[in-house]
Design a protein around this motif. Structure first.
Motif, short mmCIF file in Angstrom:
data_model
loop_
_atom_site.label_atom_id
_atom_site.label_comp_id
_atom_site.label_asym_id
_atom_site.label_seq_id
_atom_site.Cartn_x
_atom_site.Cartn_y
_atom_site.Cartn_z
N LEU A 1 0.84 -1.26 0.03
CA LEU A 1 -0.04 -0.06 0.02
C LEU A 1 1.09 1.33 0.05
N ASP A 2 1.27 1.71 -1.07
CA ASP A 2 2.22 2.86 -1.37
C ASP A 2 1.66 4.17 -0.84
N ALA A 3 0.31 4.31 -0.95
CA ALA A 3 -0.62 5.43 -0.47
C ALA A 3 -1.98 5.00 -0.57
N THR A 4 -2.58 5.35 0.58
CA THR A 4 -3.73 4.53 1.09
C THR A 4 -4.58 5.63 1.81
N HIS A 5 -5.95 5.53 1.59
CA HIS A 5 -6.86 6.25 2.48
C HIS A 5 -7.02 5.38 3.77
N VAL A 6 -7.24 5.88 4.77
CA VAL A 6 -7.28 5.21 6.21
C VAL A 6 -8.42 5.86 7.18
N LEU B 1 -10.64 18.73 8.47
CA LEU B 1 -12.17 19.10 8.67
C LEU B 1 -12.70 18.49 9.99
N PHE B 2 -13.45 18.93 10.53
CA PHE B 2 -14.05 18.73 11.83
C PHE B 2 -15.68 18.51 11.88
N GLU C 1 0.71 17.47 6.43
CA GLU C 1 0.16 17.97 5.28
C GLU C 1 -0.89 16.95 4.80
N VAL C 2 -1.16 15.82 5.52
CA VAL C 2 -2.19 14.60 5.00
C VAL C 2 -3.58 15.31 5.13
N PRO C 3 -4.43 15.10 4.42
CA PRO C 3 -5.90 15.59 4.65
C PRO C 3 -6.49 14.65 5.89
N VAL C 4 -7.20 15.45 6.95
CA VAL C 4 -7.60 14.67 7.92
C VAL C 4 -9.10 15.13 8.21
N THR D 1 -9.35 9.40 8.36
CA THR D 1 -10.44 9.98 8.74
C THR D 1 -10.59 9.28 10.32
N THR D 2 -10.72 10.15 11.14
CA THR D 2 -10.59 9.65 12.76
C THR D 2 -12.06 9.43 13.09
#
Length: 236
Positions: free
Chosen positions: A67-72, A201-202, A171-174, A97-98
């Motif tokens: 998984l070189d680049a993945t959404h989590v 984003l919250f 810098e990862v979108p969270v 996304t948490t």
């Protein structure tokens, strides 16, 4: 070819916790899950259970499965582990996304959380939950699991891996999701830490406490999907 997404479970759980969500997301993603060490009968690391170990396992799983680049997506502990891993290897994460992730660790907050890990109290108040833990994590004794989890929490209390200083460099979108009634993560601390992340984003999920099974599954699915779409369209 479907994009990969990695789903990470919370403390005292296993990847089985994420099966319903994985099933929904599998129509759109190549879904991956695993169980953290110290859970599900798996041995903990050489120094016991720690968040450093959990974060390292996230990257190890990604390495092993290409998984070189993945959404989590990470629930509670899983979200914290994902962010800690992303601080060390941001290029490996397309988005995170948490949900219900506790950010505000200190010796005082760790002491409060570990109060909920007393086996005798749990056996008295929620014996069915203790039986569930026994079945889920065998052959690991429940008292060992609870003790190891308390060790992880105290370690975070003494030395949090996520701080305003290092999150401000991420810098990862969270996307940070928290239930309105979540007394573990807390709305105000979650919002406070989100503000430090440059691409975050919250959202408060109304009328929702901490446990994952209390979260509206359709809403959670839609929020993950929407955020991934925003990221891929460069809207965040």
């Amino acid at each position: 070819m479907k994009q990969p997404i990695l789903l990470l479970h919370g403390a005292l759980a296993t990847e089985a916790q994420l099966k319903p969500l994985a099933r929904e997301l599998s129509a759109f993603f190549a879904v991956h899950t695993f169980t953290f060490g110290g859970h599900g009968g798996r041995p903990a690391g050489p120094i016991g259970l720690s968040m450093q170990q959990c974060a390292a396992e996230v990257k190890e799983f990604m390495d092993t499965h290409g998984l070189d680049a993945t959404h989590v997506f990470g629930y509670s502990l899983g979200g914290y582990a994902a962010l800690a891993a992303a601080l060390k290897a941001p290029e490996r994460f397309q988005s995170i996304t948490t949900l219900g992730t506790k950010f505000n660790w200190s010796p005082a907050t760790a002491a409060l959380e570990t109060q909920n890990l007393d086996l005798a109290t749990l056996q008295q108040k929620v014996p069915h939950y203790v039986q569930h833990l026994e079945q889920l994590h065998q052959p690991t004794p429940v008292d060992e699991l609870l003790s190891a989890t308390a060790q992880l929490m105290r370690g975070l209390g003494d030395s949090p891996l996520l701080t305003p200083e290092n999150l401000s460099t991420l810098e990862v979108p969270v996307q940070v999701l928290v239930g309105e009634l979540d007394k573990t993560a807390g709305v105000d601390p979650s919002r406070h830490y989100t503000d430090f992340m440059p691409r975050a984003l919250f959202e408060i999920i109304m009328n929702t406490p901490h446990p994952l099974e209390k979260v509206n599954p359709d809403l959670l699915f839609s929020r993950i999907l929407r955020f991934v779409e925003m990221v891929e369209e460069n809207h965040i």
